[in-house]
Design a protein around this motif. Structure first.
Motif, PDB file in Angstrom:
ATOM      1  N   GLU A 326       0.634  -0.666   0.216  1.00 37.44           N
ATOM      2  CA  GLU A 326       0.362  -0.039   0.274  1.00 37.44           C
ATOM      3  C   GLU A 326       1.056   0.923   0.237  1.00 37.44           C
ATOM      4  O   GLU A 326       0.224   2.648  -0.811  1.00 37.44           O
ATOM      5  CB  GLU A 326      -1.314   0.027   1.208  1.00 37.44           C
ATOM      6  N   ASN A 330       2.121  -0.104  -4.496  1.00 34.48           N
ATOM      7  CA  ASN A 330       0.578   0.695  -5.022  1.00 34.48           C
ATOM      8  C   ASN A 330       0.656   2.151  -5.227  1.00 34.48           C
ATOM      9  O   ASN A 330      -0.239   2.862  -6.157  1.00 34.48           O
ATOM     10  CB  ASN A 330      -0.654   0.093  -4.223  1.00 34.48           C
ATOM     11  N   ASN A 346       0.871  -7.710  -6.844  1.00 34.61           N
ATOM     12  CA  ASN A 346      -0.743  -7.077  -6.403  1.00 34.61           C
ATOM     13  C   ASN A 346      -1.503  -8.804  -6.457  1.00 34.61           C
ATOM     14  O   ASN A 346      -2.419  -8.297  -5.139  1.00 34.61           O
ATOM     15  CB  ASN A 346      -1.419  -6.384  -8.265  1.00 34.61           C
ATOM     16  N   TYR A 350      -3.726  -7.910  -2.845  1.00 39.95           N
ATOM     17  CA  TYR A 350      -5.484  -8.106  -2.909  1.00 39.95           C
ATOM     18  C   TYR A 350      -6.068  -9.245  -2.114  1.00 39.95           C
ATOM     19  O   TYR A 350      -6.782 -10.020  -0.949  1.00 39.95           O
ATOM     20  CB  TYR A 350      -6.048  -7.707  -3.884  1.00 39.95           C
TER      21      TYR A 350
END
Length: 508
Positions: A326, A330, A346, A350
């Motif tokens: 995060e 990202n 990724n 998630y």
């Protein structure tokens, strides 16, 4: 791109040797001198086109390839190769400067023969005899490596002397002998430290000094003050942690290409930092903040932390990877990741975001053995074990009956409920395994084709992603509010956690 002062002097020296004097009255001399100057200029450019050039004579090898290797953390890789001629001589060279660090010469059989330091000057010569290493190594035009070789030979000699004394200590017959031997070991160790200190003082800007400083461990002084005697162990811990990185700069990327930095990182995050996610995240953020001014160090540390915590050794530390994703990945700060690795990161992020320790578990809406829809959030129990399993999986065939045995013997009487999710294997095999192993009192569910189709049509993540189910069996432990207490433990570890939780509840 190479422009060391040595080459500028070389150019001037060669031109002076030509003795050319341009006179408008002697055109022949002008042509002759011009031709000679062009020849010398061509020679100069041929020489200086290499950003690094390391001439190696390595007896007795002839007409074979040898290699120049390097460290990248714990990784050892090859940077270049050279073909040795009939005189056992070849040259490593390239048009881009090699990153500074510890390199090593590798034999045709891919054996590491000896190490070499590369830093500011990458144009020098090495002469060595593989039959008598490291004694028969000679460096020309490389004071750094001459110093490094002297240090290595000295440490080999003193290290052997200390080792011999330690063997003698283990065989000492009485206290008097032991005392004398310990005194000798102490004296030898002090000599070594004085030798290192002298190198650091006389060669403060050398790469060797950087390496020696990085190898240092904090020396804990006696605790002072009125409260010193109350918490000596805590004082020692805090002092050690506060000074662990005193001699290492996270802006010096030379340390990346050594075998020193990564073991220190491993030790720090295994033995020094409190292993909860919040403590680790604070340390990681601090290091990355300091390293931000050095692109290579920032890249190295971020990759190190991602690889360490994307599949962590200890439960709950996957939250560190989610934090890294995060805050750094990202937000575009990991632009050096390949497309493939970025997609992998990724997907993992998630998958993990939905099942971090302490977070509410995602709901599961599935179908039971009677074709009735059941929801995880409808289960009313102080603790819920969610078991993702496959009746055709060999590990599941062994684990699930043992899990049921503990459940029937201990957990059921305490109100614990098992929510069993069939992941693969087929409905028939699933029902047969339940019957054959008498898995009573579980809530057995599976996802029907219709439920799976509706999930896709609604663009909703599946339970595999939400619970990070990529192998079986996988066990989760939830509390009454469906918060995740533990995950991906063995059934025996889960039993320990449940016993502790039940004991804690009863003691209130």
């Amino acid at each position: 791109m190479l422009k060391p002062p040595v080459q500028e002097k070389f150019t001037q020296r060669e031109n002076n040797r030509s003795g050319c004097y341009v006179s408008s009255r002697n055109h022949a001399l002008v042509k002759k001198c011009t031709a000679l100057a062009l020849l010398l200029l061509a020679f100069h450019f041929g020489y200086s086109q290499y950003a690094y050039s390391i001439k190696l004579t390595l007896r007795p090898y002839r007409h074979v390839k040898v290699y120049l290797g390097y460290y990248y953390g714990k990784i050892r890789a090859l940077a270049d190769s050279a073909l040795l001629d009939a005189n056992a001589t070849g040259t490593f060279h390239g048009k881009e400067k090699l990153p500074s660090g510890i390199y090593f010469i590798v034999s045709p059989r891919k054996e590491i023969l000896f190490e070499v330091l590369l830093d500011k000057d990458e144009h020098f010569e090495i002469s060595a005899d593989s039959a008598s290493l490291p004694d028969q190594v000679l460096f020309t035009n490389s004071p750094e490596n001459t110093l490094f070789l002297s240090y290595s030979l000295y440490m080999a000699k003193e290290g052997k002397a200390i080792h011999d004394q330690q063997i003698a200590l283990s065989a000492a017959k009485d206290r008097s002998d032991s005392t004398l031997i310990r005194q000798h070991i102490t004296a030898l160790s002090q000599e070594v430290q004085l030798y290192r200190d002298k190198i650091q003082k006389d060669h403060s800007q050398s790469l060797l000094t950087v390496l020696l400083m990085a190898l240092k461990e904090p020396v804990i002084p006696p605790a002072l003050g009125p409260k010193a005697s109350q918490s000596d162990s805590l004082y020692a811990y805090h002092y050690y942690m506060a000074h662990y990185w005193d001699e290492i700069s996270f802006t010096d990327d030379r340390l990346i290409r050594t075998p020193i930095l990564e073991p220190k990182l491993d030790k720090y995050f295994k033995d020094v930092v409190v292993p909860d996610a919040d403590s680790i995240e604070r340390e990681v953020d601090h290091m990355l903040l300091v390293a931000r001014v050095n692109k290579e160090m920032f890249k190295y540390l971020l990759v190190y932390f991602v690889q360490k915590y994307i599949n962590p050794e200890y439960m709950g530390q996957d939250a560190v990877f989610v934090h890294l994703f995060e805050k750094y990945i990202n937000t575009g700060q990991a632009d050096f990741f390949t497309d493939k690795y970025r997609k992998f990161a990724n997907d993992r992020a998630y998958s993990l975001m939905a099942n971090l320790i302490g977070q509410p578990a995602p709901n599961l809406i599935m179908t039971d053995t009677s074709e009735q829809v059941r929801q995880l959030y409808d289960v009313d129990a102080p603790f819920i074990v969610v078991c993702f399993w496959d009746p055709t999986c060999s590990h599941c065939k062994e684990t699930v009956p043992k899990l049921d045995s503990i459940y029937q013997a201990k957990w059921k009487s305490e109100g614990v409920q098992i929510f069993g999710v069939m992941v693969d294997g087929g409905k028939d095999a699933w029902l047969k395994f339940i019957r054959d192993n008498n898995l009573r009192n579980w809530i057995h569910v599976y996802q029907t084709d219709a439920q799976h189709t509706a999930e896709i049509a609604g663009d909703r993540p599946g339970y595999r992603q939400l619970f990070d189910v990529y192998q079986t069996p996988i066990l989760y432990l939830l509390d009454k509010e469906k918060r995740i207490i533990a995950k991906k433990l063995t059934y025996l570890q889960l039993d320990e956690v449940i016993s502790l939780k039940i004991k804690s509840v009863k003691s209130r």
